[in-house]
Motif scaffolding. Structure first.
Motif, PDB file in Angstrom:
ATOM      1  N   ARG A  50       0.829  -1.213   0.000  1.00 51.99           N
ATOM      2  CA  ARG A  50       0.000   0.000   0.000  1.00 51.99           C
ATOM      3  C   ARG A  50       0.861   1.261   0.000  1.00 51.99           C
ATOM      4  O   ARG A  50       0.631   2.175  -0.795  1.00 51.99           O
ATOM      5  CB  ARG A  50      -0.943   0.000   1.208  1.00 51.99           C
ATOM      6  N   THR A  51       1.830   1.341   0.893  1.00 53.61           N
ATOM      7  CA  THR A  51       2.639   2.551   0.957  1.00 53.61           C
ATOM      8  C   THR A  51       3.487   2.722  -0.299  1.00 53.61           C
ATOM      9  O   THR A  51       3.771   3.848  -0.704  1.00 53.61           O
ATOM     10  CB  THR A  51       3.532   2.582   2.219  1.00 53.61           C
ATOM     11  N   GLY A  52       3.868   1.609  -0.926  1.00 52.45           N
ATOM     12  CA  GLY A  52       4.590   1.678  -2.193  1.00 52.45           C
ATOM     13  C   GLY A  52       3.747   2.280  -3.306  1.00 52.45           C
ATOM     14  O   GLY A  52       4.276   2.760  -4.311  1.00 52.45           O
ATOM     15  N   ARG A  53       2.442   2.262  -3.135  1.00 50.12           N
ATOM     16  CA  ARG A  53       1.518   2.854  -4.107  1.00 50.12           C
ATOM     17  C   ARG A  53       0.909   4.152  -3.582  1.00 50.12           C
ATOM     18  O   ARG A  53      -0.130   4.596  -4.051  1.00 50.12           O
ATOM     19  CB  ARG A  53       0.402   1.852  -4.433  1.00 50.12           C
ATOM     20  N   ARG A  54       1.554   4.700  -2.574  1.00 51.26           N
ATOM     21  CA  ARG A  54       1.157   5.984  -1.972  1.00 51.26           C
ATOM     22  C   ARG A  54      -0.236   5.951  -1.351  1.00 51.26           C
ATOM     23  O   ARG A  54      -0.969   6.942  -1.374  1.00 51.26           O
ATOM     24  CB  ARG A  54       1.278   7.115  -2.982  1.00 51.26           C
ATOM     25  N   LEU A  55      -0.576   4.795  -0.780  1.00 58.74           N
ATOM     26  CA  LEU A  55      -1.811   4.652  -0.028  1.00 58.74           C
ATOM     27  C   LEU A  55      -1.465   4.588   1.454  1.00 58.74           C
ATOM     28  O   LEU A  55      -0.381   4.127   1.830  1.00 58.74           O
ATOM     29  CB  LEU A  55      -2.550   3.371  -0.430  1.00 58.74           C
ATOM     30  N   ALA A  56      -2.386   5.026   2.280  1.00 56.95           N
ATOM     31  CA  ALA A  56      -2.161   4.984   3.724  1.00 56.95           C
ATOM     32  C   ALA A  56      -2.069   3.535   4.194  1.00 56.95           C
ATOM     33  O   ALA A  56      -2.798   2.673   3.700  1.00 56.95           O
ATOM     34  CB  ALA A  56      -3.301   5.693   4.450  1.00 56.95           C
ATOM     35  N   PRO A  57      -1.172   3.259   5.132  1.00 56.74           N
ATOM     36  CA  PRO A  57      -1.120   1.906   5.696  1.00 56.74           C
ATOM     37  C   PRO A  57      -2.396   1.627   6.485  1.00 56.74           C
ATOM     38  O   PRO A  57      -3.063   2.547   6.964  1.00 56.74           O
ATOM     39  CB  PRO A  57       0.097   1.939   6.616  1.00 56.74           C
ATOM     40  N   LEU A  58      -2.729   0.357   6.601  1.00 57.04           N
ATOM     41  CA  LEU A  58      -3.908  -0.057   7.347  1.00 57.04           C
ATOM     42  C   LEU A  58      -3.538  -0.279   8.810  1.00 57.04           C
ATOM     43  O   LEU A  58      -2.471  -0.811   9.116  1.00 57.04           O
ATOM     44  CB  LEU A  58      -4.466  -1.358   6.764  1.00 57.04           C
ATOM     45  N   ASP A 144     -10.423   3.209   0.499  1.00 57.77           N
ATOM     46  CA  ASP A 144     -11.435   3.434   1.538  1.00 57.77           C
ATOM     47  C   ASP A 144     -11.215   2.587   2.784  1.00 57.77           C
ATOM     48  O   ASP A 144     -11.785   2.877   3.832  1.00 57.77           O
ATOM     49  CB  ASP A 144     -12.836   3.156   0.993  1.00 57.77           C
ATOM     50  N   TYR A 145     -10.414   1.540   2.675  1.00 56.59           N
ATOM     51  CA  TYR A 145     -10.178   0.702   3.851  1.00 56.59           C
ATOM     52  C   TYR A 145      -9.193   1.385   4.783  1.00 56.59           C
ATOM     53  O   TYR A 145      -8.186   1.935   4.363  1.00 56.59           O
ATOM     54  CB  TYR A 145      -9.653  -0.679   3.454  1.00 56.59           C
ATOM     55  N   ARG A 146      -9.498   1.324   6.082  1.00 54.95           N
ATOM     56  CA  ARG A 146      -8.654   1.938   7.114  1.00 54.95           C
ATOM     57  C   ARG A 146      -8.007   0.912   8.033  1.00 54.95           C
ATOM     58  O   ARG A 146      -6.973   1.180   8.625  1.00 54.95           O
ATOM     59  CB  ARG A 146      -9.482   2.897   7.976  1.00 54.95           C
TER      60      ARG A 146
END
Length: 167
Positions: A50-58, A144-146
């Motif tokens: 996720r972070t490699g794709r610039r998404l927030a970690p869960l 959208d997943y947190r």
């Protein structure tokens, strides 16, 4: 020729191979430390993707992990491999039954029969497998997943993993 649904296909493929031998469901408890290590590495690898794709970690959800673990154990104990229980409960149903409420939920499941590999290698194979599947990858990368809960059950012959997402 009869058309096979995904569930019928999986049951047909797994029917000659019993998921559980006598006493193996109880033996899963003795592998809890190994299963916890796999859970931790799956979480870490998932967040790395996720972070490699610039998404927030869960964030890790212990409550979701407990529900995921119960589903993995249920699949092992009752000898099925599906997102849906034999009673027809899907992941959203199991999450709601566990008292959790989310606007969006998702689930990935994985089964490995060759468990001779170490926990890190098993977790890596799971996350790579999910990333090679469009639907599973979509769950991992859904913005959208947190929160996530990873539930692993490991025996000497099989590792079953359920990954639940909430947002």
């Amino acid at each position: 020729m009869m058309a096979l649904t995904r569930r019928t296909f999986l049951i047909a493929c797994l029917a000659p191979w019993p998921l559980v031998r006598s006493g193996e469901a109880r033996a899963a408890d003795t592998s809890r430390e190994r299963a916890m290590t796999i859970e931790h590495v799956v979480l870490s690898l998932t967040n790395g993707v996720r972070t490699g794709r610039r998404l927030a970690p869960l964030d890790q959800s212990d409550a979701l992990a407990a529900i995921a673990r119960r589903h993995s154990q249920d699949m092992l104990t009752r000898g099925y491999f599906d997102h849906c229980t034999p009673e027809g409960l899907h992941s959203a149903d199991r999450i709601a039954k566990g008292g959790l409420r989310f606007d969006a939920t998702g689930e990935n499941i994985y089964m490995i029969k060759d468990t001779a590999a170490g926990p890190a290698d098993l977790a890596s194979a799971m996350v790579k497998g999910w990333m090679n599947s469009r639907g599973h990858r979509a769950n991992i990368l859904a913005p959208d997943y947190r929160v996530v809960g990873v539930g692993v059950v490991a025996t000497p012959r099989i590792v079953l993993t359920t990954q639940l997402f909430g947002g």
